[in-house]
Design an enzyme around this catalytic site. Structure first.
Site, PDB file in Angstrom:
ATOM      1  N   PRO A 184       0.793  -1.236   0.000  1.00 54.99           N
ATOM      2  CA  PRO A 184       0.000   0.000   0.000  1.00 54.99           C
ATOM      3  C   PRO A 184       0.821   1.280   0.000  1.00 54.99           C
ATOM      4  O   PRO A 184       0.369   2.293  -0.522  1.00 54.99           O
ATOM      5  CB  PRO A 184      -0.816  -0.107   1.287  1.00 54.99           C
ATOM      6  CG  PRO A 184      -0.047  -1.035   2.164  1.00 54.99           C
ATOM      7  CD  PRO A 184       0.646  -1.993   1.239  1.00 54.99           C
ATOM      8  N   ASP A 185       2.023   1.259   0.516  1.00 57.18           N
ATOM      9  CA  ASP A 185       2.732   2.512   0.791  1.00 57.18           C
ATOM     10  C   ASP A 185       4.002   2.679  -0.031  1.00 57.18           C
ATOM     11  O   ASP A 185       4.993   3.190   0.451  1.00 57.18           O
ATOM     12  CB  ASP A 185       3.048   2.572   2.287  1.00 57.18           C
ATOM     13  CG  ASP A 185       3.274   3.991   2.782  1.00 57.18           C
ATOM     14  OD1 ASP A 185       2.840   4.939   2.111  1.00 57.18           O
ATOM     15  OD2 ASP A 185       3.883   4.149   3.847  1.00 57.18           O
TER      16      ASP A 185
END
Length: 193
Positions: free
Chosen positions: A53-54
């Site tokens: 996600p990051d």
């Protein structure tokens, strides 16, 4: 023990949430090699979901590396944060340089710190541009930045949102189950980008 009780789902497949722009292909391969070995040793499980996600961007060889690692699905969010060059789709087959594809899905809310609130459920569903392909979209909630995960209150709110009139239905499931269902729904669709 939590994985055996299905209270915690190990996803990702990499040793750490690696940078994917600057590192070499060999480095990415090692991330999966050591990460998937660890998953098998510690959890007795292989994951099919690359969960990043990051991360700010990806090598064009990433789909090939994912498939060669024995994985099938890819989820990210951060790349969707672009204010200038936002990706046009949230569900698509990502095709790498060699032609290898991987089924990809971005959470339409564009966040990994959602708080499980009715207004966010609605925004998540409203933001999903490809409702014609499938009937659900990932909603990623909890305290993701810095850890902590979901709270008991978030879980309780999710339970109440299962069939709340006038709002999108909330279904708590695993990420692997979401992607398996997504794969079935989009199979053979000519308009899957």
């Amino acid at each position: 023990a939590a994985t055996k009780r299905a209270q915690w789902e190990p996803v990702g497949g990499m040793w750490v949430e690696s940078d994917c722009n600057v590192v070499s292909g060999e480095s990415l391969v090692r991330q999966f090699l050591y990460g998937l070995r660890f998953f098998q040793k510690e959890f007795g499980k292989h994951t099919d979901v690359v969960w990043l996600p990051d991360v700010f961007g990806y090598s064009a060889a990433f789909p090939q590396i994912i498939k060669k690692a024995g994985m099938k699905y890819f989820m990210t969010i951060k790349i969707y944060w672009s204010q200038i060059n936002k990706p046009p789709y949230q569900t698509f087959e990502w095709e790498g340089l060699d032609g290898t594809t991987v089924l990809t899905h971005f959470s339409p809310l564009g966040d990994y710190n959602a708080h499980m609130t009715p207004d966010q459920w609605q925004r998540n569903w409203n933001n999903y541009k490809q409702k014609h392909l499938n009937d659900s979209a990932l909603y990623i909630y909890g305290f993701g930045d810095g850890g902590g995960g979901p709270t008991r209150q978030m879980i309780e709110t999710a339970e109440r949102g299962r069939d709340f009139p006038g709002l999108p239905k909330v279904k708590l499931t695993t990420n692997e189950a979401f992607f398996e269902d997504l794969e079935k729904q989009v199979a053979g669709k000519k308009d899957l980008p």
